[in-house]
Scaffold this motif. Structure first.
Motif, PDB file in Angstrom:
ATOM      1  N   THR A 120      39.754 -79.270  70.061  1.00 44.04           N
ATOM      2  CA  THR A 120      39.637 -79.421  71.520  1.00 44.04           C
ATOM      3  C   THR A 120      39.933 -80.843  71.973  1.00 44.04           C
ATOM      4  N   GLY A 121      40.047 -81.761  71.014  1.00 41.93           N
ATOM      5  CA  GLY A 121      40.404 -83.133  71.355  1.00 41.93           C
ATOM      6  C   GLY A 121      39.224 -84.050  71.582  1.00 41.93           C
ATOM      7  N   SER A 122      38.010 -83.556  71.432  1.00 40.70           N
ATOM      8  CA  SER A 122      36.851 -84.421  71.661  1.00 40.70           C
ATOM      9  C   SER A 122      36.536 -85.301  70.446  1.00 40.70           C
ATOM     10  N   MET A 123      37.237 -85.060  69.341  1.00 39.10           N
ATOM     11  CA  MET A 123      37.035 -85.866  68.140  1.00 39.10           C
ATOM     12  C   MET A 123      38.363 -85.973  67.403  1.00 39.10           C
ATOM     13  N   THR A 124      38.661 -87.178  66.919  1.00 39.59           N
ATOM     14  CA  THR A 124      39.872 -87.372  66.114  1.00 39.59           C
ATOM     15  C   THR A 124      39.453 -87.946  64.768  1.00 39.59           C
ATOM     16  N   PRO A 125      39.639 -87.182  63.693  1.00 40.56           N
ATOM     17  CA  PRO A 125      39.298 -87.713  62.373  1.00 40.56           C
ATOM     18  C   PRO A 125      40.280 -88.811  61.973  1.00 40.56           C
ATOM     19  N   VAL A 126      39.863 -89.648  61.047  1.00 38.56           N
ATOM     20  CA  VAL A 126      40.701 -90.752  60.579  1.00 38.56           C
ATOM     21  C   VAL A 126      42.061 -90.246  60.115  1.00 38.56           C
ATOM     22  N   CYS A 127      42.092 -89.102  59.453  1.00 33.58           N
ATOM     23  CA  CYS A 127      43.352 -88.584  58.921  1.00 33.58           C
ATOM     24  C   CYS A 127      44.332 -88.154  60.010  1.00 33.58           C
ATOM     25  N   ALA A 128      43.855 -88.066  61.251  1.00 37.93           N
ATOM     26  CA  ALA A 128      44.732 -87.668  62.357  1.00 37.93           C
ATOM     27  C   ALA A 128      44.985 -88.816  63.330  1.00 37.93           C
ATOM     28  N   ARG A 129      44.736 -90.036  62.884  1.00 37.63           N
ATOM     29  CA  ARG A 129      44.945 -91.203  63.752  1.00 37.63           C
ATOM     30  C   ARG A 129      46.360 -91.284  64.302  1.00 37.63           C
ATOM     31  N   ASN A 130      47.349 -90.925  63.501  1.00 41.33           N
ATOM     32  CA  ASN A 130      48.744 -91.013  63.938  1.00 41.33           C
ATOM     33  C   ASN A 130      49.229 -89.755  64.644  1.00 41.33           C
ATOM     34  N   PHE A 131      48.355 -88.792  64.824  1.00 41.86           N
ATOM     35  CA  PHE A 131      48.727 -87.549  65.493  1.00 41.86           C
ATOM     36  C   PHE A 131      49.257 -87.870  66.889  1.00 41.86           C
ATOM     37  N   GLY A 132      50.447 -87.366  67.190  1.00 46.94           N
ATOM     38  CA  GLY A 132      51.041 -87.590  68.504  1.00 46.94           C
ATOM     39  C   GLY A 132      51.844 -88.874  68.632  1.00 46.94           C
ATOM     40  N   ASN A 133      51.811 -89.737  67.627  1.00 48.70           N
ATOM     41  CA  ASN A 133      52.604 -90.963  67.674  1.00 48.70           C
ATOM     42  C   ASN A 133      54.070 -90.656  67.393  1.00 48.70           C
ATOM     43  N   ARG A 134      54.929 -91.413  68.026  1.00 46.93           N
ATOM     44  CA  ARG A 134      56.371 -91.211  67.808  1.00 46.93           C
ATOM     45  C   ARG A 134      56.785 -91.641  66.402  1.00 46.93           C
ATOM     46  N   ARG A 135      56.184 -92.709  65.902  1.00 43.57           N
ATOM     47  CA  ARG A 135      56.522 -93.203  64.561  1.00 43.57           C
ATOM     48  C   ARG A 135      55.521 -92.631  63.570  1.00 43.57           C
ATOM     49  N   GLN A 136      56.043 -91.947  62.586  1.00 42.06           N
ATOM     50  CA  GLN A 136      55.213 -91.308  61.576  1.00 42.06           C
ATOM     51  C   GLN A 136      55.571 -91.858  60.198  1.00 42.06           C
ATOM     52  N   PRO A 137      54.581 -91.918  59.288  1.00 38.55           N
ATOM     53  CA  PRO A 137      54.906 -92.320  57.916  1.00 38.55           C
ATOM     54  C   PRO A 137      55.941 -91.369  57.314  1.00 38.55           C
ATOM     55  N   PRO A 138      56.926 -91.908  56.608  1.00 34.81           N
ATOM     56  CA  PRO A 138      58.012 -91.071  56.070  1.00 34.81           C
ATOM     57  C   PRO A 138      57.531 -89.918  55.186  1.00 34.81           C
ATOM     58  N   THR A 139      56.531 -90.172  54.350  1.00 31.92           N
ATOM     59  CA  THR A 139      56.102 -89.080  53.468  1.00 31.92           C
ATOM     60  C   THR A 139      55.331 -88.006  54.218  1.00 31.92           C
ATOM     61  N   THR A 140      54.642 -88.379  55.290  1.00 29.35           N
ATOM     62  CA  THR A 140      53.988 -87.364  56.121  1.00 29.35           C
ATOM     63  C   THR A 140      55.048 -86.461  56.745  1.00 29.35           C
ATOM     64  N   LEU A 141      56.095 -87.075  57.279  1.00 19.76           N
ATOM     65  CA  LEU A 141      57.195 -86.293  57.855  1.00 19.76           C
ATOM     66  C   LEU A 141      57.863 -85.423  56.805  1.00 19.76           C
TER      67      LEU A 141
END
Length: 135
Positions: A51-72
């Motif tokens: 629901t967006g009321s909490m963001t875990p550390v592992c989702a810190r980059n969620f929604g960012n334009r620049r993503q780590p290459p291995t995640t992509l």
């Protein structure tokens, strides 16, 4: 005479920078059961994450334009696009990307060892120090 560094998990995304700077230095990648890691990050708050009321550390980059290459890479190998993932799916992809970075660096350098967290701490004294770090 000997120095040991413990790097946070996100440092795995840049492991090549360490090994390029210190190519003869052995390293260890400590991993845990992926289900345990996800449970640790989400802490039973999956609904709050979605629901967006909490963001875990592992989702810190969620929604960012620049993503780590291995995640992509993990996401694309599953035929997905980062914009189509839920935060929980992104979290799983991010965690997989950390391990993928270490695997890719091992393939390149052959200097690493992979250690299951369940083997700690005995493996350090009985195997890693004497046979990998030679101390």
């Amino acid at each position: 005479q000997h120095v040991f560094y413990k790097i946070q998990s996100i440092g795995a995304m840049n492991i090549h920078a360490f090994t390029s700077s210190f190519p003869e230095v052995p390293w260890v990648y400590l991993y845990r059961d992926s289900v345990e890691v996800m449970q640790s990050h989400l802490g039973g708050r999956e609904n709050a994450v979605e629901t967006g009321s909490m963001t875990p550390v592992c989702a810190r980059n969620f929604g960012n334009r620049r993503q780590p290459p291995t995640t992509l890479q993990v996401i694309e190998e599953k035929g997905k696009h980062v914009d189509d993932l839920s935060k929980i799916e992104y979290c799983a992809a991010h965690l997989a990307g950390l391990s993928l970075s270490a695997l890719q660096e091992y393939d390149r350098s052959q200097q690493g060892r992979f250690v299951n967290y369940a083997q700690m701490p005995n493996i350090v004294w009985e195997d890693i120090f004497p046979n990998h770090f030679h101390v």
